[in-house]
Design an enzyme around this catalytic site. Structure first.
Site, PDB file in Angstrom:
ATOM      1  N   HIS A 189       0.842  -1.209   0.000  1.00 46.56           N
ATOM      2  CA  HIS A 189       0.000   0.000   0.000  1.00 46.56           C
ATOM      3  C   HIS A 189       0.864   1.241   0.000  1.00 46.56           C
ATOM      4  O   HIS A 189       1.831   1.356   0.746  1.00 46.56           O
ATOM      5  CB  HIS A 189      -1.023  -0.002   1.136  1.00 46.56           C
ATOM      6  CG  HIS A 189      -0.462   0.059   2.524  1.00 46.56           C
ATOM      7  ND1 HIS A 189      -0.145   1.250   3.128  1.00 46.56           N
ATOM      8  CD2 HIS A 189      -0.187  -0.899   3.421  1.00 46.56           C
ATOM      9  CE1 HIS A 189       0.300   1.009   4.357  1.00 46.56           C
ATOM     10  NE2 HIS A 189       0.295  -0.286   4.560  1.00 46.56           N
ATOM     11  N   ASP A 217       6.478   1.079   6.378  1.00 45.14           N
ATOM     12  CA  ASP A 217       5.031   0.818   6.249  1.00 45.14           C
ATOM     13  C   ASP A 217       4.399   1.848   5.332  1.00 45.14           C
ATOM     14  O   ASP A 217       4.054   2.928   5.800  1.00 45.14           O
ATOM     15  CB  ASP A 217       4.388   0.828   7.631  1.00 45.14           C
ATOM     16  CG  ASP A 217       2.928   0.425   7.585  1.00 45.14           C
ATOM     17  OD1 ASP A 217       2.461  -0.050   6.542  1.00 45.14           O
ATOM     18  OD2 ASP A 217       2.242   0.597   8.618  1.00 45.14           O
ATOM     19  N   GLU A 227      -4.849   2.072   2.641  1.00 46.61           N
ATOM     20  CA  GLU A 227      -4.921   0.905   3.543  1.00 46.61           C
ATOM     21  C   GLU A 227      -5.084   1.358   4.983  1.00 46.61           C
ATOM     22  O   GLU A 227      -5.832   0.772   5.751  1.00 46.61           O
ATOM     23  CB  GLU A 227      -3.658   0.047   3.401  1.00 46.61           C
ATOM     24  CG  GLU A 227      -3.722  -1.288   4.146  1.00 46.61           C
ATOM     25  CD  GLU A 227      -3.274  -1.223   5.606  1.00 46.61           C
ATOM     26  OE1 GLU A 227      -3.607  -2.142   6.361  1.00 46.61           O
ATOM     27  OE2 GLU A 227      -2.608  -0.252   6.010  1.00 46.61           O
ATOM     28  N   GLU A 228      -4.349   2.433   5.356  1.00 45.19           N
ATOM     29  CA  GLU A 228      -4.226   2.758   6.779  1.00 45.19           C
ATOM     30  C   GLU A 228      -5.528   3.228   7.423  1.00 45.19           C
ATOM     31  O   GLU A 228      -5.826   2.858   8.545  1.00 45.19           O
ATOM     32  CB  GLU A 228      -3.145   3.827   6.990  1.00 45.19           C
ATOM     33  CG  GLU A 228      -1.729   3.355   6.647  1.00 45.19           C
ATOM     34  CD  GLU A 228      -1.195   2.308   7.597  1.00 45.19           C
ATOM     35  OE1 GLU A 228      -1.943   1.833   8.466  1.00 45.19           O
ATOM     36  OE2 GLU A 228      -0.010   1.950   7.451  1.00 45.19           O
ATOM     37  N   ASP A 281       3.452  -6.252   3.350  1.00 45.05           N
ATOM     38  CA  ASP A 281       3.127  -5.152   4.268  1.00 45.05           C
ATOM     39  C   ASP A 281       3.611  -5.464   5.692  1.00 45.05           C
ATOM     40  O   ASP A 281       2.998  -5.060   6.665  1.00 45.05           O
ATOM     41  CB  ASP A 281       1.607  -4.889   4.253  1.00 45.05           C
ATOM     42  CG  ASP A 281       1.221  -3.649   5.059  1.00 45.05           C
ATOM     43  OD1 ASP A 281       2.110  -2.799   5.315  1.00 45.05           O
ATOM     44  OD2 ASP A 281       0.047  -3.538   5.446  1.00 45.05           O
ATOM     45  N   HIS A 338       4.076   3.035  12.323  1.00 44.52           N
ATOM     46  CA  HIS A 338       3.171   4.168  12.595  1.00 44.52           C
ATOM     47  C   HIS A 338       3.801   5.239  13.487  1.00 44.52           C
ATOM     48  O   HIS A 338       3.089   5.929  14.212  1.00 44.52           O
ATOM     49  CB  HIS A 338       1.848   3.688  13.238  1.00 44.52           C
ATOM     50  CG  HIS A 338       1.046   2.763  12.391  1.00 44.52           C
ATOM     51  ND1 HIS A 338      -0.182   2.276  12.773  1.00 44.52           N
ATOM     52  CD2 HIS A 338       1.300   2.231  11.163  1.00 44.52           C
ATOM     53  CE1 HIS A 338      -0.662   1.465  11.821  1.00 44.52           C
ATOM     54  NE2 HIS A 338       0.225   1.426  10.843  1.00 44.52           N
TER      55      HIS A 338
HETATM   56 ZN   LIG Z   1       0.967  -1.172   6.336  1.00 46.07          ZN
END
Ligand SMILES: [Zn+2]
Length: 471
Positions: A291, A303, A337-338, A365, A435
Site C-alpha cells: 500500500h 510501512d 490501507e491505513e 506489508d 506508525h
Molecule cells: Zn501497512
C-alpha cells in the site's frame, strides 16, 4: 558492500549448481551464511537459471533502496487525501512507464480525508507537564479550548467495565503493555468507544508497539456505531508509565487534551498498476504489491513504501533481464490501507470479472527488515508448489513458508474469489517503528531490501511461468 558480494556469489552458486558438499572443508573458512540443503525437485529445473539471474541482479544493485529513499525524501508522508500522496502517485505512474512496464495506469479511488491538525496533551498544574502524544487516525477533535478532565487508568476492558462508576467525565488511559500486534491493537481500535459508552470524555492508549525511545505510535480507531464519539490519542510507553506511577501514588492527575483532528470531504486518489503482459496466457494474472499510503508521521518507508518498492522492483528486474513469463505479472500500489481500506475494496470491484483468472495475490506489508520467507494461504497442493519454489531462495535465506498469508488490501479479492494468497514475512523489529515518526529509510538496510525484492521476484516469476496453474 563486501557482504553484498559474498551473499551474491553464494546465492548464485546455490541456485545454479548441485547441492553443496556436506561439512566444511578444513582449508576453507566457515561460510558467511548458513547453507541449507537445496535438493529441489525435478520440475523446478527449467526455472533455476531465471531465478539465479533475478537474485543476482537484485543483490548486485541497491536500486530498490535508492527508489524508496527518493520517495521518502521527495514526498514525505503519504496520508490519504494529502497532496503528498497524490504527487507520489503521479510520479509512480511516470516512473513505472520509464521502467518500461506495460498497461501502466492510475485506477481512481475515492478516499476518506482525515486531517490531524495541531494537537497536544499535558498534565495540568502550576508547572504544566507536556506529554508526547499522537492523535489516533479517524478520531474527532476536541473543542477549540481542549478538554480538561481527571485521569483514570485501566489495564483491560474487564477492568474498565468494573470501574464504570469512576469513568464518567474522566479521561481513560488504557495502559496495556504490547504483547503482539493482533492482541494489543484492540485497545487502540475499540478502546475509545468502549470508554465513551461508559461516559468517558476522551481516551488515551499506551502506544501499540514495544517500548522505544519515547516514541508515540498512531494508527486508526473504529468508533462503534450508535455510540458517542470521543477524541482519542496514543501516548508513549514512558508517559503511560509516568501517569501510572502518579496514579498509584494517589495523585489526582488533571489532564488537558487538545486535538484539531477532523474530516474533510472524500478526496480523489488511485491505485497505481503496472504489468508485464504474459507471453502465452496474458489473461491469467499474478498480482503483487503493497500500500502506497502511509500515516502522516515519518515517511512511511517501512510501512509500506518498502512493500511497494520491493514488489515493483520484481517487475523492473524481470523487464531488465528480458524475462517475460507465460502469465501476466501485475504490480499494484494500493491506496488508503491505513485509514479506510478503500484501495483494496476498489481493486476487487473494478476487477470483479477478472478475479476468476487471478492465479495468486501477494501483499508485502510487514516490512523488509530481515525477510525470512512467505506466509501462504491456499490449497495443500498449491502449498506444496510454493514450498518447492521457496527452495530456489535458500541461498538468500528467504525460504521459510508460514501457515497463513494475506494482507488488508488483497483480502477483499482473496475472499471473494478464493485466490491463493502470499505475504512476505520478516523477522525484523517492524513494530518498533510502525506508525511512528521513526519510520524513515535509515532503518532499512539496502541488502535486506535487495533480498526481499529478489525473493518476491523469483516467487512471482515461477508462479507466472510454471506449466500448471497454482490455484
Ligand atoms: Zn501497512
Amino acid at each position: 558492500m563486501r557482504i553484498h558480494r559474498v551473499l551474491f556469489s553464494l546465492a548464485l552458486m546455490m541456485v545454479t549448481v548441485a547441492p553443496m558438499p556436506a561439512g566444511p572443508s578444513p582449508q576453507l573458512p566457515p561460510p558467511a551464511i548458513e547453507t541449507r540443503p537445496t535438493v529441489s525437485p525435478e520440475w523446478l529445473m527449467p526455472y533455476r537459471d531465471a531465478a539465479a539471474r533475478l537474485i543476482g541482479a537484485s543483490l548486485a544493485s541497491d536500486a530498490a533502496w535508492q527508489r524508496l529513499a527518493y520517495i521518502g525524501d521527495t514526498f514525505g508522508h503519504r496520508l490519504s487525501g494529502s497532496p503528498n500522496l497524490e504527487a507520489a502517485i503521479r510520479w509512480a505512474v511516470e516512473e513505472m512507464q520509464r521502467d518500461g512496464l506495460e498497461n501502466v495506469r492510475a485506477e481512481p479511488v475515492k478516499v476518506p480525508h482525515w486531517v490531524r491538525g495541531r494537537e497536544s496533551l499535558e498534565i495540568v498544574g502550576t508547572i504544566p507537564q507536556p506529554l508526547v502524544m499522537l492523535g489516533l487516525g479517524n478520531s474527532i477533535g476536541t473543542p477549540p479550548g481542549g478538554i480538561e478532565a481527571d485521569l483514570v487508568v485501566v489495564h483491560s476492558f474487564e477492568e474498565l467495565d468494573a470501574m464504570r462508576a469512576r469513568v464518567r467525565g474522566r479521561i481513560v488511559l488504557f495502559n496495556v503493555p504490547f504483547a503482539t500486534y493482533g492482541e494489543t491493537v484492540r485497545y487502540r481500535s475499540a478502546g475509545p468507544s468502549r470508554a465513551a459508552t461508559l461516559g468517558a470524555v476522551a481516551a488515551l492508549v499506551r502506544s501499540v508497539g514495544p517500548p522505544g525511545l519515547r516514541t508515540p505510535h498512531t494508527g486508526s480507531l473504529q468508533y462503534a456505531e450508535g455510540q458517542p464519539q470521543i477524541p482519542a490519542a496514543a501516548v508513549t510507553a514512558e508517559d503511560a508509565a509516568r501517569l501510572q506511577r502518579m496514579s498509584d501514588r494517589g495523585t489526582q492527575v488533571l489532564l488537558k487534551l487538545m486535538m484539531e483532528a477532523h474530516f474533510l470531504p472524500d478526496a480523489d486518489s488511485a491505485n497505481v498498476v503496472g504489468e508485464i503482459r504474459g507471453r502465452e496466457r496474458p489473461d491469467e494474472v499474478v498480482v503483487i504489491g503493497g500500500h502506497f499510503d502511509s500515516w502522516d508521521v515519518g515517511t512511511g518507508s517501512t510501512d509500506d513504501g518498502s512493500g511497494c518498492v520491493a514488489t515493483w522492483e520484481a517487475l523492473r528486474l524481470m523487464k531488465k533481464l528480458n524475462l517475460r513469463p507465460r502469465r501476466t505479472v501485475r504490480v499494484v500500489l494500493w491506496t488508503n490501507e491505513e485509514n479506510g481500506g478503500r484501495g483494496g475494496v476498489s481493486y476487487r470491484d473494478r476487477h470483479q470479472t477478472e478475479l476468476g483468472s487471478h492465479v495468486m495475490l501477494m501483499e508485502s506489508d510487514s516490512g523488509v527488515l530481515h525477510p525470512r520467507g512467505f506466509g501462504f494461504s491456499g490449497t495443500d497442493a498449491a502449498r506444496a508448489k510454493i514450498r518447492d519454489i521457496a527452495m530456489l531462495l535458500s541461498g538468500i535465506q528467504v525460504d521459510a513458508i508460514g501457515p497463513s498469508g494475506g494482507g488488508a488490501d488483497i483480502s477483499p479479492s482473496v475472499q471473494q474469489a478464493n485466490i491463493p494468497a502470499l505475504s512476505l514475512e520478516s523477522d525484523g523489529n517492524y513494530f518498533l517503528i510502525h506508525h511512528t515518526p521513526a519510520d524513515t529509510i535509515d532503518k532499512i538496510d539496502p541488502m535486506e531490501m535487495s533480498r526481499s525484492a529478489a525473493a518476491i521476484a523469483v516467487m512471482a516469476y515461477v508462479v507466472a511461468e510454471m506449466q500448471e496453474t497454482l490455484r
